[in-house]
Design a protein around this motif. Structure first.
Motif, PDB file in Angstrom:
ATOM      1  N   GLY A 305     -34.882  18.033  -0.174  1.00 24.49           N
ATOM      2  CA  GLY A 305     -33.667  17.254   0.034  1.00 24.49           C
ATOM      3  C   GLY A 305     -32.563  17.475  -0.980  1.00 24.49           C
ATOM      4  O   GLY A 305     -31.762  16.558  -1.236  1.00 24.49           O
ATOM      5  N   THR A 306     -32.461  18.674  -1.534  1.00 26.64           N
ATOM      6  CA  THR A 306     -31.410  18.956  -2.513  1.00 26.64           C
ATOM      7  C   THR A 306     -30.027  18.677  -1.942  1.00 26.64           C
ATOM      8  O   THR A 306     -29.130  18.211  -2.649  1.00 26.64           O
ATOM      9  N   TYR A 307     -29.846  18.940  -0.651  1.00 26.56           N
ATOM     10  CA  TYR A 307     -28.533  18.753  -0.029  1.00 26.56           C
ATOM     11  C   TYR A 307     -28.482  17.564   0.909  1.00 26.56           C
ATOM     12  O   TYR A 307     -27.755  17.553   1.894  1.00 26.56           O
ATOM     13  N   GLY A 308     -29.242  16.524   0.545  1.00 24.69           N
ATOM     14  CA  GLY A 308     -29.134  15.272   1.257  1.00 24.69           C
ATOM     15  C   GLY A 308     -30.187  15.087   2.324  1.00 24.69           C
ATOM     16  O   GLY A 308     -31.114  15.891   2.467  1.00 24.69           O
ATOM     17  N   PRO A 309     -30.058  14.012   3.088  1.00 26.03           N
ATOM     18  CA  PRO A 309     -31.046  13.679   4.113  1.00 26.03           C
ATOM     19  C   PRO A 309     -31.194  14.775   5.164  1.00 26.03           C
ATOM     20  O   PRO A 309     -30.310  15.610   5.358  1.00 26.03           O
ATOM     21  N   HIS A 310     -32.322  14.747   5.849  1.00 27.58           N
ATOM     22  CA  HIS A 310     -32.635  15.763   6.854  1.00 27.58           C
ATOM     23  C   HIS A 310     -31.549  15.851   7.929  1.00 27.58           C
ATOM     24  O   HIS A 310     -31.286  16.937   8.462  1.00 27.58           O
ATOM     25  N   SER A 311     -30.903  14.742   8.225  1.00 23.64           N
ATOM     26  CA  SER A 311     -29.872  14.729   9.257  1.00 23.64           C
ATOM     27  C   SER A 311     -28.702  15.646   8.914  1.00 23.64           C
ATOM     28  O   SER A 311     -27.932  16.035   9.796  1.00 23.64           O
ATOM     29  N   ARG A 312     -28.560  16.003   7.636  1.00 22.51           N
ATOM     30  CA  ARG A 312     -27.446  16.859   7.199  1.00 22.51           C
ATOM     31  C   ARG A 312     -27.888  18.292   6.928  1.00 22.51           C
ATOM     32  O   ARG A 312     -27.084  19.120   6.501  1.00 22.51           O
ATOM     33  N   ALA A 313     -29.171  18.590   7.122  1.00 22.48           N
ATOM     34  CA  ALA A 313     -29.700  19.886   6.696  1.00 22.48           C
ATOM     35  C   ALA A 313     -29.087  21.056   7.446  1.00 22.48           C
ATOM     36  O   ALA A 313     -28.863  22.122   6.869  1.00 22.48           O
ATOM     37  N   ASP A 314     -28.822  20.886   8.727  1.00 19.40           N
ATOM     38  CA  ASP A 314     -28.279  21.978   9.524  1.00 19.40           C
ATOM     39  C   ASP A 314     -26.835  22.260   9.104  1.00 19.40           C
ATOM     40  O   ASP A 314     -25.937  21.451   9.324  1.00 19.40           O
ATOM     41  N   GLY A 315     -26.628  23.403   8.486  1.00 16.14           N
ATOM     42  CA  GLY A 315     -25.282  23.766   8.070  1.00 16.14           C
ATOM     43  C   GLY A 315     -24.899  23.327   6.676  1.00 16.14           C
ATOM     44  O   GLY A 315     -23.748  23.516   6.274  1.00 16.14           O
ATOM     45  N   ALA A 316     -25.836  22.755   5.924  1.00 11.32           N
ATOM     46  CA  ALA A 316     -25.533  22.368   4.545  1.00 11.32           C
ATOM     47  C   ALA A 316     -25.643  23.583   3.633  1.00 11.32           C
ATOM     48  O   ALA A 316     -26.544  24.406   3.772  1.00 11.32           O
ATOM     49  N   PHE A 317     -24.725  23.689   2.684  1.00 10.19           N
ATOM     50  CA  PHE A 317     -24.781  24.770   1.704  1.00 10.19           C
ATOM     51  C   PHE A 317     -24.026  24.357   0.455  1.00 10.19           C
ATOM     52  O   PHE A 317     -23.208  23.439   0.480  1.00 10.19           O
ATOM     53  N   GLY A 318     -24.302  25.035  -0.648  1.00 10.99           N
ATOM     54  CA  GLY A 318     -23.629  24.736  -1.903  1.00 10.99           C
ATOM     55  C   GLY A 318     -24.385  25.326  -3.066  1.00 10.99           C
ATOM     56  O   GLY A 318     -25.028  26.362  -2.934  1.00 10.99           O
ATOM     57  N   HIS A 319     -24.340  24.627  -4.198  1.00 14.47           N
ATOM     58  CA  HIS A 319     -25.177  25.011  -5.334  1.00 14.47           C
ATOM     59  C   HIS A 319     -25.278  23.859  -6.321  1.00 14.47           C
ATOM     60  O   HIS A 319     -24.286  23.208  -6.638  1.00 14.47           O
ATOM     61  N   SER A 320     -26.483  23.653  -6.805  1.00 14.00           N
ATOM     62  CA  SER A 320     -26.730  22.644  -7.816  1.00 14.00           C
ATOM     63  C   SER A 320     -26.564  23.247  -9.203  1.00 14.00           C
ATOM     64  O   SER A 320     -26.425  24.457  -9.358  1.00 14.00           O
ATOM     65  N   GLY A 321     -26.586  22.387 -10.225  1.00 15.81           N
ATOM     66  CA  GLY A 321     -26.465  22.856 -11.592  1.00 15.81           C
ATOM     67  C   GLY A 321     -27.459  22.175 -12.496  1.00 15.81           C
ATOM     68  O   GLY A 321     -27.912  21.056 -12.210  1.00 15.81           O
ATOM     69  N   ALA A 322     -27.810  22.815 -13.585  1.00 14.97           N
ATOM     70  CA  ALA A 322     -28.787  22.274 -14.526  1.00 14.97           C
ATOM     71  C   ALA A 322     -28.413  20.859 -14.951  1.00 14.97           C
ATOM     72  O   ALA A 322     -27.247  20.555 -15.200  1.00 14.97           O
ATOM     73  N   GLY A 323     -29.400  20.008 -15.005  1.00 14.18           N
ATOM     74  CA  GLY A 323     -29.194  18.662 -15.510  1.00 14.18           C
ATOM     75  C   GLY A 323     -28.786  17.634 -14.505  1.00 14.18           C
ATOM     76  O   GLY A 323     -28.691  16.458 -14.824  1.00 14.18           O
ATOM     77  N   GLY A 324     -28.512  18.065 -13.242  1.00 15.10           N
ATOM     78  CA  GLY A 324     -28.275  17.067 -12.217  1.00 15.10           C
ATOM     79  C   GLY A 324     -27.026  17.198 -11.387  1.00 15.10           C
ATOM     80  O   GLY A 324     -26.839  16.441 -10.432  1.00 15.10           O
ATOM     81  N   SER A 325     -26.136  18.139 -11.704  1.00 13.94           N
ATOM     82  CA  SER A 325     -24.926  18.247 -10.889  1.00 13.94           C
ATOM     83  C   SER A 325     -25.261  18.819  -9.510  1.00 13.94           C
ATOM     84  O   SER A 325     -26.242  19.528  -9.333  1.00 13.94           O
ATOM     85  N   ARG A 326     -24.418  18.494  -8.536  1.00 15.78           N
ATOM     86  CA  ARG A 326     -24.671  18.904  -7.150  1.00 15.78           C
ATOM     87  C   ARG A 326     -23.338  19.079  -6.441  1.00 15.78           C
ATOM     88  O   ARG A 326     -22.500  18.189  -6.455  1.00 15.78           O
ATOM     89  N   HIS A 327     -23.150  20.230  -5.816  1.00 16.49           N
ATOM     90  CA  HIS A 327     -21.879  20.540  -5.168  1.00 16.49           C
ATOM     91  C   HIS A 327     -22.172  21.224  -3.844  1.00 16.49           C
ATOM     92  O   HIS A 327     -23.012  22.125  -3.777  1.00 16.49           O
ATOM     93  N   GLY A 328     -21.468  20.823  -2.787  1.00 13.02           N
ATOM     94  CA  GLY A 328     -21.743  21.484  -1.529  1.00 13.02           C
ATOM     95  C   GLY A 328     -20.951  20.959  -0.363  1.00 13.02           C
ATOM     96  O   GLY A 328     -19.955  20.240  -0.519  1.00 13.02           O
ATOM     97  N   ALA A 329     -21.421  21.352   0.823  1.00 14.68           N
ATOM     98  CA  ALA A 329     -20.735  21.022   2.071  1.00 14.68           C
ATOM     99  C   ALA A 329     -21.749  20.622   3.119  1.00 14.68           C
ATOM    100  O   ALA A 329     -22.856  21.173   3.178  1.00 14.68           O
ATOM    101  N   TRP A 330     -21.370  19.672   3.946  1.00 14.17           N
ATOM    102  CA  TRP A 330     -22.115  19.324   5.154  1.00 14.17           C
ATOM    103  C   TRP A 330     -21.272  19.747   6.345  1.00 14.17           C
ATOM    104  O   TRP A 330     -20.179  19.204   6.567  1.00 14.17           O
TER     105      TRP A 330
END
Length: 364
Positions: A305-330
């Motif tokens: 679940g790095t990119y959120g709930p399963h309902s958002r998995a289709d088409g989710a992309f981005g990149h996380s960062g060390a220590g907890g940052s999270r950036h992406g698109a649904w």
């Protein structure tokens, strides 16, 4: 912790969730959500500098660590007509000795997760030269394993070979400047007063999925001490270095805006983005024992679940960062999002981004 910023009508629960995220913070954070060019959430709070107690401000910049990889993946996708993922690296970089494709480099299957021998991790050119002469640890394409720093040395050199420009210049000219994004790779000195000071939680650790001591030693070689040193990660030298794997800086507003722009067909042609965000590698990390799922440089939705709930998995992309940052698109909901923080927490003890994305999911 005081929270500043705005939320659009209907998104008030995200302010409440962000207040919760900062409830036990030793430092600060920012969270932003953008849809179709419209800011829905733009929040910040806590301390930009826990030493001086300086507050996080609207224009506070933070090191993105591996969130940088998503920015660099965007540059590579924008130049897909000049950097073909199916071509061997040698087609662009003749001195490169291993039989590795561009796509394998971008999808973390090249088998070159660390630089051999004593080296300066900030000397990008030297690290690239060393990698060009190294033998992969496995047959390229046969295993997936995260390349935390070497991804940057390899992709940065490939981009330089096909454009003649450094990767930091390409980030500025292709991504940041045309769209007014407060993003930097090779952060200039004039940005230093706006930088957040990075701090590590007392129990901070990397590779928390890993239990094997031999592979743990390999991981230590991969990160080359970067995340062990408060002095190094907060240094001007680190920010100035164009480490395409992890020394970019930016705001949550800029990162959310970047992913919104991608969803709207800007920067990267839609066909190239579709190629870059389809599966190129997937499986359990051969070194870290963590589930991985990559496109061409972008992280894709994974089983944890790095990119959120399963309902958002289709088409989710981005990149996380060390220590907890999270950036992406649904893609479902056309949402660009970003959580940045200067307080590094271990992955197995950090639910901040997950909490914000769960609340966002319920609202869109």
């Amino acid at each position: 912790m005081h929270v500043d910023g705005t939320v659009a009508p209907g998104f008030e629960p995200l302010r409440e969730a962000f207040v919760e995220v900062l409830g036990d913070a030793r430092a600060g954070a920012a969270f932003a959500v953008v849809r179709d060019g419209r800011p829905l959430v733009d929040l910040w709070g806590g301390l930009a500098d826990p030493v001086t107690a300086a507050p996080w401000r609207r224009d506070t910049l933070c090191v993105l660590f591996s969130g940088t990889k998503g920015v660099v993946a965007t540059v590579a996708a924008a130049l897909a007509d000049r950097l073909d993922p199916h071509q061997p690296v040698q087609a662009y970089w003749p001195e490169f000795t291993a039989e590795v494709t561009v796509g394998q480099v971008l999808s973390h299957t090249a088998g070159l997760p660390c630089v051999d021998g004593d080296h300066d991790l900030l000397d990008v050119a030297d690290c690239a030269r060393r990698l060009a002469a190294q033998r992969p640890l496995w047959t390229p394409g046969s295993r997936v394993a995260y390349h935390p720093l070497t991804y940057g040395y390899l992709v940065g050199e490939l981009l330089r070979r096909v454009t003649g420009s450094s990767v930091g210049t390409l980030v500025r000219d292709l991504v940041a400047a045309p769209h007014g994004l407060d993003l930097h790779l090779g952060t200039p000195a004039e940005c230093d007063p706006r930088m957040a000071r990075l701090v590590r939680a007392p129990d901070y650790a990397i590779s928390t999925f890993l239990r094997d001591p031999e592979r743990r030693r390999l991981v230590e070689r991969m990160y080359a001490g970067l995340l062990d040193s408060d002095e190094l990660m907060n240094s001007a030298a680190y920010r100035r270095a164009e480490l395409a794997g992890g020394s970019g800086t930016g705001t949550a507003r800029a990162m959310a805006g970047l992913y919104d722009l991608l969803l709207r067909g800007h920067i990267v042609p839609p066909a190239a983005l579709a190629t870059a965000t389809t599966t190129w590698s997937e499986g359990v990390d051969a070194i870290n024992d963590r589930p991985l799922h990559f496109g061409l440089g972008y992280e894709l939705a994974d089983p944890i679940g790095t990119y959120g709930p399963h309902s958002r998995a289709d088409g989710a992309f981005g990149h996380s960062g060390a220590g907890g940052s999270r950036h992406g698109a649904w893609a479902r909901g056309r949402i660009g999002f970003s959580f940045v923080t200067n307080e590094l927490r271990a992955e197995n003890a950090d639910g901040r981004a997950e909490h914000l994305l769960r609340v966002l999911d319920a609202l869109v």
